[in-house]
Write a protein that holds these residues in place. Structure first.
Motif, PDB file in Angstrom:
ATOM      1  N   UNK A  37      -9.165   7.222  -3.122  1.00 21.92           N
ATOM      2  CA  UNK A  37      -8.208   6.278  -3.686  1.00 21.92           C
ATOM      3  C   UNK A  37      -6.867   6.891  -4.064  1.00 21.92           C
ATOM      4  N   UNK A  38      -6.841   8.019  -4.777  1.00 23.66           N
ATOM      5  CA  UNK A  38      -5.552   8.614  -5.134  1.00 23.66           C
ATOM      6  C   UNK A  38      -4.707   8.986  -3.906  1.00 23.66           C
ATOM      7  N   UNK A  39      -5.347   9.428  -2.833  1.00 22.04           N
ATOM      8  CA  UNK A  39      -4.603   9.771  -1.617  1.00 22.04           C
ATOM      9  C   UNK A  39      -4.000   8.524  -0.977  1.00 22.04           C
ATOM     10  N   UNK A  40      -4.783   7.461  -0.888  1.00 19.44           N
ATOM     11  CA  UNK A  40      -4.271   6.212  -0.313  1.00 19.44           C
ATOM     12  C   UNK A  40      -3.145   5.660  -1.173  1.00 19.44           C
ATOM     13  N   UNK A  51       7.486   0.527  -5.184  1.00 11.82           N
ATOM     14  CA  UNK A  51       7.777   1.783  -5.874  1.00 11.82           C
ATOM     15  C   UNK A  51       6.543   2.443  -6.475  1.00 11.82           C
ATOM     16  N   UNK A  52       5.644   1.665  -7.013  1.00 14.17           N
ATOM     17  CA  UNK A  52       4.476   2.263  -7.667  1.00 14.17           C
ATOM     18  C   UNK A  52       3.216   1.587  -7.158  1.00 14.17           C
ATOM     19  N   UNK A  53       2.247   2.398  -6.821  1.00  9.51           N
ATOM     20  CA  UNK A  53       0.954   1.879  -6.386  1.00  9.51           C
ATOM     21  C   UNK A  53      -0.062   2.169  -7.484  1.00  9.51           C
ATOM     22  N   UNK A  54      -1.117   1.366  -7.558  1.00  8.11           N
ATOM     23  CA  UNK A  54      -2.124   1.624  -8.588  1.00  8.11           C
ATOM     24  C   UNK A  54      -2.835   2.941  -8.318  1.00  8.11           C
ATOM     25  N   UNK A  55      -3.276   3.599  -9.374  1.00  7.35           N
ATOM     26  CA  UNK A  55      -3.980   4.862  -9.208  1.00  7.35           C
ATOM     27  C   UNK A  55      -5.472   4.661  -8.995  1.00  7.35           C
ATOM     28  N   UNK A  56      -5.970   3.461  -9.277  1.00 11.45           N
ATOM     29  CA  UNK A  56      -7.388   3.185  -9.072  1.00 11.45           C
ATOM     30  C   UNK A  56      -7.517   2.310  -7.828  1.00 11.45           C
ATOM     31  N   UNK A  57      -7.990   2.923  -6.762  1.00 12.34           N
ATOM     32  CA  UNK A  57      -8.199   2.216  -5.506  1.00 12.34           C
ATOM     33  C   UNK A  57      -9.689   2.312  -5.200  1.00 12.34           C
ATOM     34  N   UNK A  58     -10.366   1.176  -5.067  1.00  8.03           N
ATOM     35  CA  UNK A  58     -11.806   1.206  -4.820  1.00  8.03           C
ATOM     36  C   UNK A  58     -12.159   1.932  -3.523  1.00  8.03           C
ATOM     37  N   UNK A  59     -13.305   2.581  -3.511  1.00  5.83           N
ATOM     38  CA  UNK A  59     -13.757   3.313  -2.331  1.00  5.83           C
ATOM     39  C   UNK A  59     -13.866   2.389  -1.117  1.00  5.83           C
ATOM     40  N   UNK A  60     -14.265   1.142  -1.343  1.00  3.11           N
ATOM     41  CA  UNK A  60     -14.380   0.196  -0.226  1.00  3.11           C
ATOM     42  C   UNK A  60     -13.017  -0.054   0.421  1.00  3.11           C
ATOM     43  N   UNK A 121      -0.961  -6.424  -5.357  1.00  4.77           N
ATOM     44  CA  UNK A 121      -1.766  -5.261  -4.989  1.00  4.77           C
ATOM     45  C   UNK A 121      -0.976  -4.483  -3.943  1.00  4.77           C
ATOM     46  N   UNK A 122      -0.235  -3.448  -4.363  1.00  8.72           N
ATOM     47  CA  UNK A 122       0.621  -2.711  -3.430  1.00  8.72           C
ATOM     48  C   UNK A 122      -0.122  -2.098  -2.248  1.00  8.72           C
ATOM     49  N   UNK A 123      -1.376  -1.691  -2.439  1.00  8.14           N
ATOM     50  CA  UNK A 123      -2.120  -1.078  -1.340  1.00  8.14           C
ATOM     51  C   UNK A 123      -2.413  -2.119  -0.265  1.00  8.14           C
ATOM     52  N   UNK A 124      -2.984  -3.238  -0.657  1.00  6.15           N
ATOM     53  CA  UNK A 124      -3.304  -4.292   0.319  1.00  6.15           C
ATOM     54  C   UNK A 124      -2.033  -4.817   0.968  1.00  6.15           C
ATOM     55  N   UNK A 125      -0.980  -4.992   0.188  1.00  4.24           N
ATOM     56  CA  UNK A 125       0.284  -5.506   0.733  1.00  4.24           C
ATOM     57  C   UNK A 125       0.897  -4.531   1.737  1.00  4.24           C
ATOM     58  N   UNK A 126       0.829  -3.244   1.447  1.00  8.77           N
ATOM     59  CA  UNK A 126       1.387  -2.256   2.376  1.00  8.77           C
ATOM     60  C   UNK A 126       0.542  -2.170   3.634  1.00  8.77           C
ATOM     61  N   UNK A 127      -0.767  -2.274   3.498  1.00 12.32           N
ATOM     62  CA  UNK A 127      -1.627  -2.295   4.688  1.00 12.32           C
ATOM     63  C   UNK A 127      -1.342  -3.536   5.535  1.00 12.32           C
ATOM     64  N   UNK A 128      -0.999  -4.642   4.893  1.00 12.11           N
ATOM     65  CA  UNK A 128      -0.600  -5.843   5.641  1.00 12.11           C
ATOM     66  C   UNK A 128       0.677  -5.571   6.432  1.00 12.11           C
ATOM     67  N   UNK A 129       1.614  -4.839   5.835  1.00 16.62           N
ATOM     68  CA  UNK A 129       2.832  -4.465   6.565  1.00 16.62           C
ATOM     69  C   UNK A 129       2.509  -3.575   7.761  1.00 16.62           C
ATOM     70  N   UNK A 130       1.587  -2.644   7.573  1.00 15.67           N
ATOM     71  CA  UNK A 130       1.161  -1.760   8.669  1.00 15.67           C
ATOM     72  C   UNK A 130       0.604  -2.600   9.813  1.00 15.67           C
TER      73      UNK A 130
END
Length: 187
Positions: A37-40, A51-60, A121-130
């Motif tokens: 999670x921290x790497x993602x 600008x900021x992504x959450x530091x807790x990203x679930x393993x799934x 959710x910056x992670x999901x949103x950025x993956x949507x951009x990808x």
């Protein structure tokens, strides 16, 4: 404030930079740059618009991101070879399509007129951009400009934006420089 650069960028598209998070793909020395999670979260903070992504990203979600990356890579390889995208397994296409359907970061201007990006959710949103970037690239003439780095230790894909379309390395600073040094040693 942006995080220090930990990940390789400069492949010409967000989706290509994302595929580079598996270094030395196809070799015995492959390195997973998104193992947790921290790497993602760090990749999203460095490469995405939020600008900021959450530091807790679930393993799934980390596993989903890794699977998405491999699906993106498969579609890019097919597009690069001029093969129909229907040659990809249905779940490969569906994984990218589903990710592309998710909400993306939204822009707004702050009181100073600076552009700011927001996502619940910056992670999901950025993956949507990808995923959207992948669909855009594989469905465009630019797919004909996809190249594989000539450095056998790299194998990363990049978009050749050079005028003649003859770029050989993903980065002149790293892979190209290494190849030139190697060539000088053998002369």
């Amino acid at each position: 404030m942006r995080v220090a650069e930990l990940f390789r960028q400069g492949a010409g598209r967000l989706c290509l930079d994302f595929t580079r998070t598996l270094r030395h793909r196809g070799t015995d020395h492959a390195v997973e740059e998104l193992p947790d999670g921290p790497s993602l979260s760090a990749w999203v903070a460095q490469c995405g618009p939020v600008a900021a992504a959450p530091h807790v990203v679930p393993a799934a979600l980390v596993r989903d991101a890794q699977h998405l990356r491999e699906s993106v890579f498969t579609l890019l390889v097919l597009a690069r070879a001029g093969r129909p995208l229907s040659d990809a397994a249905e779940d490969t296409r569906e994984r990218v399509n589903q990710a592309a359907a998710r909400p993306v970061p939204t822009p707004s201007l702050d009181e100073r007129g600076d552009l700011r990006w927001h996502a619940d959710d910056p992670v999901i949103a950025t993956l949507a951009l990808v995923a959207r970037d992948t669909l855009d690239l594989v469905g465009s003439p630019a797919a004909g400009r996809l190249r594989e780095c000539a450095d056998p230790a790299c194998n990363a894909l990049f978009l050749d934006a050079s005028r003649p379309g003859s770029r050989r390395w993903c980065s002149m600073e790293t892979c190209g420089n290494r190849a030139k040094k190697q060539r000088l040693r053998t002369v």
